[in-house]
Design an enzyme around this catalytic site. Sequence first.
Site, PDB file in Angstrom:
ATOM      1  N   ARG A 105       0.802  -1.212   0.000  1.00 46.91           N
ATOM      2  CA  ARG A 105       0.000   0.000   0.000  1.00 46.91           C
ATOM      3  C   ARG A 105       0.841   1.272   0.000  1.00 46.91           C
ATOM      4  NH1 ARG A 105      -3.702  -0.633  -2.222  1.00 46.91           N
ATOM      5  NH2 ARG A 105      -2.782   1.003  -3.477  1.00 46.91           N
ATOM      6  N   LYS A 140       3.390  25.077  -4.681  1.00 45.48           N
ATOM      7  CA  LYS A 140       2.099  24.488  -4.313  1.00 45.48           C
ATOM      8  C   LYS A 140       2.240  22.968  -4.351  1.00 45.48           C
ATOM      9  CE  LYS A 140      -0.861  28.309  -5.770  1.00 45.48           C
ATOM     10  NZ  LYS A 140      -1.960  28.753  -6.680  1.00 45.48           N
ATOM     11  N   LYS A 172       6.653  39.378  -3.972  1.00 43.60           N
ATOM     12  CA  LYS A 172       5.284  39.348  -4.473  1.00 43.60           C
ATOM     13  C   LYS A 172       4.519  40.595  -4.018  1.00 43.60           C
ATOM     14  CE  LYS A 172       5.001  34.333  -4.817  1.00 43.60           C
ATOM     15  NZ  LYS A 172       4.092  33.172  -4.736  1.00 43.60           N
ATOM     16  N   GLU A 202       7.521  39.330  -8.804  1.00 42.41           N
ATOM     17  CA  GLU A 202       6.244  38.958  -9.410  1.00 42.41           C
ATOM     18  C   GLU A 202       5.490  40.240  -9.746  1.00 42.41           C
ATOM     19  OE1 GLU A 202       3.479  35.606  -8.059  1.00 42.41           O
ATOM     20  OE2 GLU A 202       2.434  37.406  -7.366  1.00 42.41           O
ATOM     21  N   ASP A 223       2.599  37.755 -13.985  1.00 36.33           N
ATOM     22  CA  ASP A 223       1.488  36.978 -13.443  1.00 36.33           C
ATOM     23  C   ASP A 223       0.145  37.377 -14.050  1.00 36.33           C
ATOM     24  OD1 ASP A 223       0.475  34.995 -11.627  1.00 36.33           O
ATOM     25  OD2 ASP A 223      -0.307  36.619 -10.386  1.00 36.33           O
TER      26      ASP A 223
END
Length: 296
Positions: A105, A140, A172, A202, A223
Amino acid sequence: MARADLSITPRLRQQLAEWLQEDLGRGDLTTSALRGREGEAHWLAKADGVFCGGVLLEPLVRELVGSSEPRLDWQLLVGDGTPVEAGQRLLELRGPAEHLVALERTALNLAMRLSGIATATAALVAQLKGTGVALADTRKTTPGLRTLEKYAVRCGGGVNHRMGLDDAAMLKENHLAWAGGVTAAIAAVRADAPWPARVIVEAESAEEAQAAVVAGADAVLLDEFSPDALKTLVPSLRAQAVLRPARTSVVLEASGVNPAELPLYAATGVDLISSSAPMTRSSWLDLSMRFTPAGS
Protein backbone atom coordinates in the site's frame (compact mmCIF):
# COMPACT_ATOMS: atom_id res chain seq x y z
CA MET A 1 12.07 9.17 -21.20
CA ALA A 2 12.82 12.23 -19.04
CA ARG A 3 16.03 11.79 -17.07
CA ALA A 4 15.86 12.80 -13.42
CA ASP A 5 17.79 11.97 -10.27
CA LEU A 6 16.56 11.75 -6.71
CA SER A 7 18.91 11.82 -3.74
CA ILE A 8 17.75 9.39 -1.04
CA THR A 9 18.74 11.58 1.90
CA PRO A 10 18.58 10.55 5.58
CA ARG A 11 15.53 12.80 5.93
CA LEU A 12 13.75 11.08 3.05
CA ARG A 13 14.59 7.65 4.49
CA GLN A 14 13.08 8.76 7.79
CA GLN A 15 9.92 9.95 6.02
CA LEU A 16 9.59 6.62 4.20
CA ALA A 17 9.99 4.80 7.52
CA GLU A 18 7.24 6.94 9.06
CA TRP A 19 4.90 6.33 6.12
CA LEU A 20 5.43 2.57 6.36
CA GLN A 21 4.79 2.69 10.09
CA GLU A 22 1.62 4.71 9.55
CA ASP A 23 0.19 1.73 7.64
CA LEU A 24 1.69 -1.06 9.77
CA GLY A 25 0.68 0.41 13.10
CA ARG A 26 1.24 -2.19 15.85
CA GLY A 27 1.66 -4.87 13.18
CA ASP A 28 -0.22 -6.38 10.26
CA LEU A 29 -2.98 -8.58 11.69
CA THR A 30 -3.03 -10.74 8.56
CA THR A 31 0.53 -12.04 8.81
CA SER A 32 -0.51 -15.16 10.73
CA ALA A 33 -2.19 -16.37 7.54
CA LEU A 34 0.96 -15.69 5.49
CA ARG A 35 3.87 -16.55 7.78
CA GLY A 36 6.35 -18.91 6.21
CA ARG A 37 4.88 -18.60 2.72
CA GLU A 38 6.75 -17.33 -0.31
CA GLY A 39 5.05 -15.28 -2.98
CA GLU A 40 5.56 -13.50 -6.28
CA ALA A 41 3.95 -10.24 -7.33
CA HIS A 42 4.09 -7.66 -10.06
CA TRP A 43 2.96 -4.09 -10.54
CA LEU A 44 0.59 -3.44 -13.38
CA ALA A 45 -0.32 -0.16 -15.07
CA LYS A 46 -4.08 0.13 -15.43
CA ALA A 47 -3.93 3.32 -17.51
CA ASP A 48 -1.55 5.02 -19.93
CA GLY A 49 0.84 7.49 -18.37
CA VAL A 50 4.38 8.21 -17.20
CA PHE A 51 5.75 5.99 -14.45
CA CYS A 52 7.45 7.49 -11.38
CA GLY A 53 8.29 6.03 -7.98
CA GLY A 54 10.48 3.04 -8.71
CA VAL A 55 13.45 4.77 -7.12
CA LEU A 56 11.72 4.43 -3.73
CA LEU A 57 11.66 0.62 -3.75
CA GLU A 58 15.18 0.17 -2.41
CA PRO A 59 14.79 2.39 0.68
CA LEU A 60 11.27 1.08 1.35
CA VAL A 61 12.40 -2.55 1.20
CA ARG A 62 15.46 -1.82 3.30
CA GLU A 63 13.31 -0.16 5.95
CA LEU A 64 10.72 -2.94 5.94
CA VAL A 65 12.96 -6.00 5.78
CA GLY A 66 16.42 -4.85 6.81
CA SER A 67 18.96 -7.67 6.59
CA SER A 68 16.51 -10.46 7.45
CA GLU A 69 16.28 -13.70 5.50
CA PRO A 70 14.70 -14.78 3.26
CA ARG A 71 15.21 -11.66 1.19
CA LEU A 72 12.63 -9.64 -0.67
CA ASP A 73 13.88 -9.29 -4.25
CA TRP A 74 12.55 -7.05 -6.98
CA GLN A 75 13.30 -6.02 -10.55
CA LEU A 76 12.14 -2.79 -12.13
CA LEU A 77 11.00 -3.37 -15.70
CA VAL A 78 10.67 0.35 -16.51
CA GLY A 79 12.55 3.34 -15.18
CA ASP A 80 11.12 6.50 -13.67
CA GLY A 81 10.10 8.93 -16.41
CA THR A 82 9.16 6.14 -18.84
CA PRO A 83 5.83 6.30 -20.72
CA VAL A 84 3.75 3.18 -19.97
CA GLU A 85 0.58 1.67 -21.36
CA ALA A 86 -2.42 0.12 -19.66
CA GLY A 87 -1.73 -3.55 -19.01
CA GLN A 88 2.05 -3.13 -18.94
CA ARG A 89 4.12 -4.78 -16.19
CA LEU A 90 6.25 -2.29 -14.31
CA LEU A 91 7.91 -4.25 -11.53
CA GLU A 92 8.36 -7.85 -10.41
CA LEU A 93 8.85 -8.92 -6.78
CA ARG A 94 9.54 -12.19 -4.98
CA GLY A 95 9.89 -13.00 -1.30
CA PRO A 96 8.02 -13.63 1.94
CA ALA A 97 4.30 -13.08 1.35
CA GLU A 98 3.96 -11.09 4.57
CA HIS A 99 6.57 -8.59 3.34
CA LEU A 100 4.96 -8.26 -0.06
CA VAL A 101 1.62 -7.42 1.56
CA ALA A 102 3.17 -5.02 4.06
CA LEU A 103 5.00 -3.12 1.30
CA GLU A 104 2.11 -2.93 -1.14
CA ARG A 105 0.00 0.00 0.00
CA THR A 106 2.66 2.54 0.93
CA ALA A 107 4.76 1.87 -2.18
CA LEU A 108 1.79 1.91 -4.54
CA ASN A 109 0.26 5.04 -3.02
CA LEU A 110 3.50 6.95 -3.52
CA ALA A 111 4.01 5.62 -7.05
CA MET A 112 0.44 6.40 -8.11
CA ARG A 113 0.66 9.96 -6.79
CA LEU A 114 4.06 10.61 -8.35
CA SER A 115 3.14 8.93 -11.64
CA GLY A 116 0.04 11.11 -11.84
CA ILE A 117 2.17 14.24 -11.50
CA ALA A 118 4.71 12.98 -14.05
CA THR A 119 1.89 12.14 -16.46
CA ALA A 120 0.25 15.56 -16.12
CA THR A 121 3.62 17.30 -16.50
CA ALA A 122 4.45 15.35 -19.65
CA ALA A 123 1.13 16.34 -21.22
CA LEU A 124 1.90 20.04 -20.66
CA VAL A 125 5.52 19.73 -21.75
CA ALA A 126 4.32 18.15 -25.00
CA GLN A 127 2.51 21.40 -25.81
CA LEU A 128 5.84 23.26 -25.59
CA LYS A 129 7.84 20.87 -27.76
CA GLY A 130 10.07 22.75 -30.18
CA THR A 131 9.50 26.16 -28.58
CA GLY A 132 12.58 26.22 -26.35
CA VAL A 133 10.39 27.32 -23.42
CA ALA A 134 10.59 25.24 -20.25
CA LEU A 135 7.72 24.32 -17.93
CA ALA A 136 8.43 24.91 -14.24
CA ASP A 137 6.57 23.85 -11.13
CA THR A 138 5.67 25.98 -8.08
CA ARG A 139 5.72 25.69 -4.29
CA LYS A 140 2.10 24.49 -4.31
CA THR A 141 3.04 21.00 -3.16
CA THR A 142 1.70 18.56 -0.57
CA PRO A 143 3.40 19.23 2.79
CA GLY A 144 5.97 16.50 3.36
CA LEU A 145 6.01 15.46 -0.30
CA ARG A 146 7.71 18.45 -1.92
CA THR A 147 10.98 16.68 -2.76
CA LEU A 148 9.15 13.72 -4.30
CA GLU A 149 6.53 15.75 -6.15
CA LYS A 150 9.17 18.00 -7.67
CA TYR A 151 11.13 14.89 -8.66
CA ALA A 152 7.99 13.68 -10.43
CA VAL A 153 7.82 16.96 -12.36
CA ARG A 154 11.36 16.37 -13.60
CA CYS A 155 10.42 12.80 -14.58
CA GLY A 156 7.64 14.31 -16.68
CA GLY A 157 10.06 16.62 -18.48
CA GLY A 158 9.51 19.79 -16.44
CA VAL A 159 12.00 21.82 -14.40
CA ASN A 160 11.92 22.81 -10.77
CA HIS A 161 11.30 26.34 -9.57
CA ARG A 162 12.25 27.18 -5.98
CA MET A 163 12.40 24.24 -3.59
CA GLY A 164 11.82 26.67 -0.73
CA LEU A 165 11.99 30.25 0.41
CA ASP A 166 15.76 30.03 0.83
CA ASP A 167 16.47 29.27 -2.85
CA ALA A 168 15.79 32.76 -4.20
CA ALA A 169 14.03 35.91 -3.13
CA MET A 170 10.68 36.22 -4.87
CA LEU A 171 9.04 39.54 -4.14
CA LYS A 172 5.28 39.35 -4.47
CA GLU A 173 2.37 41.74 -4.04
CA ASN A 174 2.56 41.90 -0.24
CA HIS A 175 6.34 42.32 -0.19
CA LEU A 176 6.12 45.21 -2.64
CA ALA A 177 3.31 46.88 -0.73
CA TRP A 178 4.96 46.58 2.68
CA ALA A 179 8.44 47.54 1.44
CA GLY A 180 7.22 50.65 -0.36
CA GLY A 181 7.48 49.53 -3.96
CA VAL A 182 9.59 47.47 -6.33
CA THR A 183 12.80 49.51 -6.11
CA ALA A 184 12.81 49.66 -2.31
CA ALA A 185 12.02 45.94 -1.97
CA ILE A 186 14.85 44.89 -4.31
CA ALA A 187 17.32 47.21 -2.56
CA ALA A 188 16.41 45.77 0.86
CA VAL A 189 16.90 42.18 -0.30
CA ARG A 190 20.16 42.97 -2.11
CA ALA A 191 21.50 44.53 1.09
CA ASP A 192 20.95 41.39 3.17
CA ALA A 193 21.03 38.39 0.83
CA PRO A 194 24.26 36.60 -0.14
CA TRP A 195 25.61 37.98 -3.41
CA PRO A 196 24.80 34.86 -5.52
CA ALA A 197 21.14 34.95 -4.51
CA ARG A 198 18.67 35.68 -7.29
CA VAL A 199 15.98 38.29 -6.88
CA ILE A 200 12.70 37.64 -8.67
CA VAL A 201 9.80 40.08 -8.82
CA GLU A 202 6.24 38.96 -9.41
CA ALA A 203 4.67 41.71 -11.49
CA GLU A 204 0.95 42.16 -11.86
CA SER A 205 1.15 45.16 -14.18
CA ALA A 206 3.36 46.38 -17.00
CA GLU A 207 4.51 49.23 -14.77
CA GLU A 208 5.70 46.83 -12.04
CA ALA A 209 7.49 44.70 -14.62
CA GLN A 210 9.30 47.72 -16.07
CA ALA A 211 10.27 48.92 -12.60
CA ALA A 212 11.64 45.48 -11.73
CA VAL A 213 13.85 45.39 -14.82
CA VAL A 214 15.13 48.91 -14.21
CA ALA A 215 15.87 48.11 -10.55
CA GLY A 216 17.99 45.12 -11.57
CA ALA A 217 15.79 42.10 -10.88
CA ASP A 218 17.30 38.85 -12.11
CA ALA A 219 13.91 37.60 -13.22
CA VAL A 220 10.40 38.96 -13.60
CA LEU A 221 7.41 36.69 -13.11
CA LEU A 222 4.61 38.06 -15.27
CA ASP A 223 1.49 36.98 -13.44
CA GLU A 224 -1.89 36.54 -15.15
CA PHE A 225 -1.03 38.47 -18.29
CA SER A 226 -2.81 37.40 -21.48
CA PRO A 227 -0.72 36.12 -24.39
CA ASP A 228 -1.66 39.23 -26.37
CA ALA A 229 -0.43 41.50 -23.58
CA LEU A 230 2.84 39.59 -23.30
CA LYS A 231 3.52 39.90 -27.04
CA THR A 232 3.89 43.64 -26.53
CA LEU A 233 5.40 43.64 -23.03
CA VAL A 234 8.15 41.04 -23.43
CA PRO A 235 10.09 42.85 -26.21
CA SER A 236 9.94 46.12 -24.29
CA LEU A 237 11.35 44.43 -21.17
CA ARG A 238 14.17 42.88 -23.20
CA ALA A 239 15.02 46.29 -24.62
CA GLN A 240 14.99 47.84 -21.15
CA ALA A 241 17.33 45.15 -19.78
CA VAL A 242 19.96 46.01 -22.40
CA LEU A 243 20.08 49.54 -20.98
CA ARG A 244 20.93 48.40 -17.47
CA PRO A 245 24.39 49.53 -16.26
CA ALA A 246 25.72 45.96 -16.01
CA ARG A 247 23.89 44.99 -19.23
CA THR A 248 22.71 41.85 -17.48
CA SER A 249 19.96 39.74 -19.02
CA VAL A 250 16.65 39.14 -17.32
CA VAL A 251 14.64 35.91 -17.19
CA LEU A 252 11.00 36.47 -18.10
CA GLU A 253 8.48 33.99 -16.76
CA ALA A 254 4.76 33.68 -17.43
CA SER A 255 2.60 32.44 -14.55
CA GLY A 256 -1.08 32.24 -13.78
CA VAL A 257 -1.60 30.79 -17.25
CA ASN A 258 -4.38 28.70 -18.76
CA PRO A 259 -2.76 25.25 -19.25
CA ALA A 260 -4.74 24.81 -22.47
CA GLU A 261 -3.00 27.85 -24.01
CA LEU A 262 0.65 27.05 -23.38
CA PRO A 263 1.70 27.36 -27.06
CA LEU A 264 0.25 30.88 -27.17
CA TYR A 265 2.30 31.88 -24.12
CA ALA A 266 5.43 30.24 -25.51
CA ALA A 267 5.08 32.31 -28.70
CA THR A 268 5.36 35.58 -26.74
CA GLY A 269 9.11 35.25 -26.17
CA VAL A 270 9.12 34.34 -22.47
CA ASP A 271 11.86 32.04 -21.18
CA LEU A 272 9.79 30.04 -18.77
CA ILE A 273 6.20 29.14 -17.97
CA SER A 274 5.32 28.08 -14.44
CA SER A 275 2.21 26.20 -13.44
CA SER A 276 0.87 24.46 -10.36
CA ALA A 277 -1.43 22.30 -12.50
CA PRO A 278 0.72 19.13 -12.39
CA MET A 279 0.40 19.17 -8.60
CA THR A 280 -3.05 20.61 -8.06
CA ARG A 281 -5.02 19.26 -11.02
CA SER A 282 -3.48 15.84 -11.63
CA SER A 283 -5.11 12.52 -10.79
CA TRP A 284 -3.28 9.48 -9.49
CA LEU A 285 -2.17 7.07 -12.20
CA ASP A 286 -4.00 3.80 -11.57
CA LEU A 287 -1.53 1.02 -10.69
CA SER A 288 -2.14 -2.31 -9.00
CA MET A 289 -0.13 -5.14 -7.45
CA ARG A 290 -1.03 -8.69 -8.48
CA PHE A 291 0.03 -11.73 -6.44
CA THR A 292 0.75 -15.38 -7.23
CA PRO A 293 2.03 -18.10 -4.88
CA ALA A 294 5.69 -18.87 -5.51
CA GLY A 295 6.16 -21.64 -8.03
CA SER A 296 2.58 -21.58 -9.34
